[in-house]
Scaffold this motif. Structure first.
Motif, mmCIF file in Angstrom:
data_model
loop_
_atom_site.group_PDB
_atom_site.id
_atom_site.type_symbol
_atom_site.label_atom_id
_atom_site.label_comp_id
_atom_site.label_asym_id
_atom_site.label_seq_id
_atom_site.Cartn_x
_atom_site.Cartn_y
_atom_site.Cartn_z
ATOM 1 N N HIS A 45 26.213 30.384 21.364
ATOM 2 C CA HIS A 45 27.624 30.595 21.661
ATOM 3 C C HIS A 45 27.742 31.587 22.812
ATOM 4 C CE1 HIS A 45 26.736 34.174 19.300
ATOM 5 N NE2 HIS A 45 27.822 34.725 19.823
ATOM 6 N N GLN A 46 28.926 31.645 23.385
ATOM 7 C CA GLN A 46 29.198 32.586 24.467
ATOM 8 C C GLN A 46 30.565 33.218 24.242
ATOM 9 O OE1 GLN A 46 27.880 34.490 26.394
ATOM 10 N NE2 GLN A 46 27.749 33.751 28.505
ATOM 11 N N THR A 47 30.695 34.467 24.672
ATOM 12 C CA THR A 47 31.949 35.209 24.594
ATOM 13 C C THR A 47 32.263 35.762 25.979
ATOM 14 O OG1 THR A 47 31.538 35.849 22.294
ATOM 15 C CG2 THR A 47 33.158 37.148 23.516
ATOM 16 N N GLY A 48 33.510 35.711 26.373
ATOM 17 C CA GLY A 48 33.929 36.263 27.659
ATOM 18 C C GLY A 48 35.239 37.017 27.520
ATOM 19 N N VAL A 49 35.342 38.170 28.192
ATOM 20 C CA VAL A 49 36.551 38.972 28.187
ATOM 21 C C VAL A 49 37.129 38.979 29.596
ATOM 22 C CG1 VAL A 49 37.512 41.276 27.797
ATOM 23 C CG2 VAL A 49 35.735 40.384 26.272
ATOM 24 N N TYR A 50 38.451 38.813 29.705
ATOM 25 C CA TYR A 50 39.112 38.683 31.006
ATOM 26 C C TYR A 50 40.360 39.569 31.048
ATOM 27 C CZ TYR A 50 36.116 34.665 31.761
ATOM 28 O OH TYR A 50 35.011 33.862 31.937
ATOM 29 N N VAL A 51 40.746 39.945 32.275
ATOM 30 C CA VAL A 51 41.999 40.650 32.491
ATOM 31 C C VAL A 51 42.925 39.750 33.296
ATOM 32 C CG1 VAL A 51 41.092 41.824 34.571
ATOM 33 C CG2 VAL A 51 43.096 42.746 33.378
ATOM 34 N N GLN A 52 44.199 39.756 32.921
ATOM 35 C CA GLN A 52 45.201 38.924 33.574
ATOM 36 C C GLN A 52 46.393 39.796 33.966
ATOM 37 O OE1 GLN A 52 45.851 34.825 32.203
ATOM 38 N NE2 GLN A 52 47.977 35.395 31.792
ATOM 39 N N VAL A 53 46.726 39.771 35.259
ATOM 40 C CA VAL A 53 47.884 40.504 35.770
ATOM 41 C C VAL A 53 48.977 39.487 36.065
ATOM 42 C CG1 VAL A 53 48.761 42.022 37.582
ATOM 43 C CG2 VAL A 53 46.415 42.299 36.750
ATOM 44 N N GLU A 54 50.128 39.652 35.421
ATOM 45 C CA GLU A 54 51.199 38.657 35.500
ATOM 46 C C GLU A 54 52.342 39.167 36.368
ATOM 47 O OE1 GLU A 54 52.211 37.894 31.451
ATOM 48 O OE2 GLU A 54 50.176 37.215 30.926
ATOM 49 N N ALA A 115 38.272 45.906 37.866
ATOM 50 C CA ALA A 115 38.690 44.629 37.280
ATOM 51 C C ALA A 115 40.145 44.329 37.604
ATOM 52 C CB ALA A 115 38.468 44.664 35.769
ATOM 53 N N VAL A 116 41.006 45.326 37.467
ATOM 54 C CA VAL A 116 42.425 45.126 37.774
ATOM 55 C C VAL A 116 42.625 44.841 39.259
ATOM 56 C CG1 VAL A 116 44.703 46.215 37.785
ATOM 57 C CG2 VAL A 116 43.183 46.500 35.808
ATOM 58 N N ASP A 117 41.903 45.562 40.107
ATOM 59 C CA ASP A 117 42.010 45.324 41.550
ATOM 60 C C ASP A 117 41.623 43.887 41.898
ATOM 61 O OD1 ASP A 117 42.171 46.583 44.420
ATOM 62 O OD2 ASP A 117 40.270 45.494 44.371
ATOM 63 N N CYS A 118 40.531 43.392 41.317
ATOM 64 C CA CYS A 118 40.108 42.015 41.601
ATOM 65 C C CYS A 118 41.137 41.012 41.088
ATOM 66 C CB CYS A 118 38.739 41.747 40.984
ATOM 67 S SG CYS A 118 37.376 42.622 41.784
ATOM 68 N N ALA A 119 41.712 41.269 39.910
ATOM 69 C CA ALA A 119 42.761 40.382 39.396
ATOM 70 C C ALA A 119 43.989 40.405 40.300
ATOM 71 C CB ALA A 119 43.130 40.790 37.975
ATOM 72 N N LEU A 120 44.312 41.568 40.847
ATOM 73 C CA LEU A 120 45.444 41.662 41.775
ATOM 74 C C LEU A 120 45.180 40.864 43.049
ATOM 75 C CD1 LEU A 120 46.346 45.419 41.311
ATOM 76 C CD2 LEU A 120 47.930 43.506 40.971
ATOM 77 N N TRP A 291 32.559 46.849 39.776
ATOM 78 C CA TRP A 291 32.389 48.198 39.252
ATOM 79 C C TRP A 291 32.725 49.294 40.261
ATOM 80 C CZ3 TRP A 291 26.677 46.800 37.711
ATOM 81 C CH2 TRP A 291 26.707 45.788 36.727
ATOM 82 N N CYS A 292 32.493 49.078 41.544
ATOM 83 C CA CYS A 292 32.553 50.170 42.536
ATOM 84 C C CYS A 292 33.969 50.552 42.920
ATOM 85 C CB CYS A 292 31.782 49.785 43.793
ATOM 86 S SG CYS A 292 32.607 48.534 44.815
ATOM 87 N N GLY A 293 34.963 49.795 42.453
ATOM 88 C CA GLY A 293 36.344 50.044 42.837
ATOM 89 C C GLY A 293 37.079 48.770 43.196
ATOM 90 N N GLY A 294 36.406 47.633 43.026
ATOM 91 C CA GLY A 294 37.048 46.355 43.277
ATOM 92 C C GLY A 294 36.844 45.851 44.691
ATOM 93 N N ILE A 295 37.514 44.765 44.987
ATOM 94 C CA ILE A 295 37.451 44.169 46.317
ATOM 95 C C ILE A 295 37.965 45.152 47.368
ATOM 96 C CG2 ILE A 295 38.514 42.376 47.758
ATOM 97 C CD1 ILE A 295 38.336 40.531 45.271
ATOM 98 N N SER A 296 39.049 45.844 47.051
ATOM 99 C CA SER A 296 39.631 46.792 48.009
ATOM 100 C C SER A 296 38.617 47.839 48.435
ATOM 101 C CB SER A 296 40.856 47.483 47.394
ATOM 102 O OG SER A 296 41.849 46.550 47.049
ATOM 103 N N GLU A 297 37.889 48.377 47.466
ATOM 104 C CA GLU A 297 36.958 49.456 47.769
ATOM 105 C C GLU A 297 35.683 48.932 48.422
ATOM 106 O OE1 GLU A 297 36.606 53.716 47.642
ATOM 107 O OE2 GLU A 297 38.192 52.217 47.636
#
Length: 385
Positions: A45-54, A115-120, A291-297
């Protein structure tokens, strides 16, 4: 246009995850009861956790899989800071998250910001109807070259030779292998590490770049002795030979021989990477956008690296964010990306669209955003966290 919610959720489903054939050396291996740990076994089996910005109009940005440890930080610390704000104000949102807690500069809180930065960025791409690499100023090339990262593969000589040749036949022009032994294994372990390097070089021939990863499992003395032994095999780099905080030791290793030094997988933000650059001890920066700060960083870290004439080759925890950044930046600074041959298919198990190299390179994604979408057919349970 406003952020209406920031949510985290977990998906689970059946999967065929093969057993690890071999594991790499690590920091805990200085203690015998940890050093004797076997490789990871198989899973069904596999488990995955995700963040979603709406966004209030119905669009959403998605990123993952992320570390479960970051979920309460996203929900309790970051979500209240950015809910109600304009999702397009990326610099403002990053700075607010960074300044929201005095401990945000490193560790799990910076991973949560990442994670939030990448979702944004995924959300902005969807709102604009463009892939993220386009929003970042790309493309700078039609494909993203990748190196084959061979974590988890057997060190049995015949199987090493077969895997090296398999990757060459698949179009990869560079490979990274992972050392199994460290200081507590003495000269016998050191010779086994050298044997791995020798077999890989002989199988690859002279025209394939080879890299070797120590996953912070060595110390300065051991690394210095190994550098001397590795020089005949002409590695493109030796990676994370000592723990990430030993910044001065990287410079000492670089001075000890002719093997280029790489690190940065476990470093954070432009300020952390500036310290690495100022010591003059690193040839390759391996910032991970997860981890380093997202795409922005990661883009800012690349700008710093370009001023110092250093390469940024992002660590490959998630190939999506890294591939978009590499595709948008000059090849002289971002020459390629890492692709974990064994682990990326597991990490992308729940995704509708698999992002993987063909002929050793990833074709630029064309979907708006990052291209991460969950395939309902692979999910047997989903729950909000």
């Amino acid at each position: 246009m406003r952020i209406s919610a920031v949510r985290c959720f977990e998906v689970q489903g059946p999967a065929e995850i093969p057993a690890q054939e071999e594991r790499q050396v690590g920091m805990l291996d200085i203690y015998p009861h940890f050093a004797s740990r076997p490789p990871a076994g198989p899973r069904d089996h596999q488990t995955g956790v995700y963040v979603q910005v709406e966004e209030a109009g119905g669009a959403y940005g998605l990123f993952g899989p992320i570390f479960p440890e970051t979920v309460p930080l996203i929900q309790n610390k970051l979500a209240p800071m950015i809910t109600g704000q304009d999702p397009r104000a990326g610099e403002y949102l990053w700075d607010v998250m960074y300044r929201s807690d005095r401990h945000a500069r490193k560790g799990y809180l910076m991973m949560a910001i990442s994670a939030v930065d990448c979702a944004l960025w995924d959300l902005r791409g969807k709102l604009a109807g463009e892939p993220v690499w386009r929003l970042l100023g790309g493309p700078t090339r039609p494909t993203v070259p990748c190196y084959a990262s061979m974590l988890g593969y057997s060190h049995e000589p015949a199987r090493i030779v077969a895997r090296v040749r398999e990757m060459i036949d698949a179009g990869y022009r560079a490979q990274k292998w992972f050392f199994r032994y460290g200081p507590n294994d003495g000269l016998v372990g050191m010779e086994r590490n050298v044997t791995l390097a020798r077999i890989v070089r002989e199988a690859a021939g002279p025209n394939i770049d080879l890299m070797f990863d120590c996953w912070m499992g060595w110390d300065l003395s051991y690394a210095t002795r190994m550098i001397e032994r590795l020089e005949p095999f002409r590695p493109r780099w030796l990676e994370e030979a000592v723990p990430a905080d030993r910044i001065a030791e990287f410079a000492q290793m670089r001075d000890a021989g002719r093997v280029p030094i790489a690190t940065g997988e476990h470093e954070y933000t432009r300020w952390g990477f500036l310290q690495l650059l100022q010591t003059g001890g690193v040839d390759v920066l391996q910032a991970d956008p997860d981890w380093c700060g997202g795409i922005s960083e990661l883009v800012k870290i690349g700008t710093l690296a370009s001023a110092y004439g250093r390469h940024v080759i992002p660590h490959g925890h998630s190939v999506y964010a890294a591939a978009h950044v590499v595709a948008s930046q000059p090849p002289v600074t971002f020459p390629m990306a890492e692709y974990l041959v064994r682990y990326q298919p597991m990490a992308q198990h729940f995704h509708t669209h698999m992002l993987a190299p063909e002929g050793g390179a990833i074709t630029l994604p064309t979907l708006p955003g990052l291209g991460i979408e969950i395939d309902p057919a692979k999910v047997t349970s989903r729950r909000d966290l």
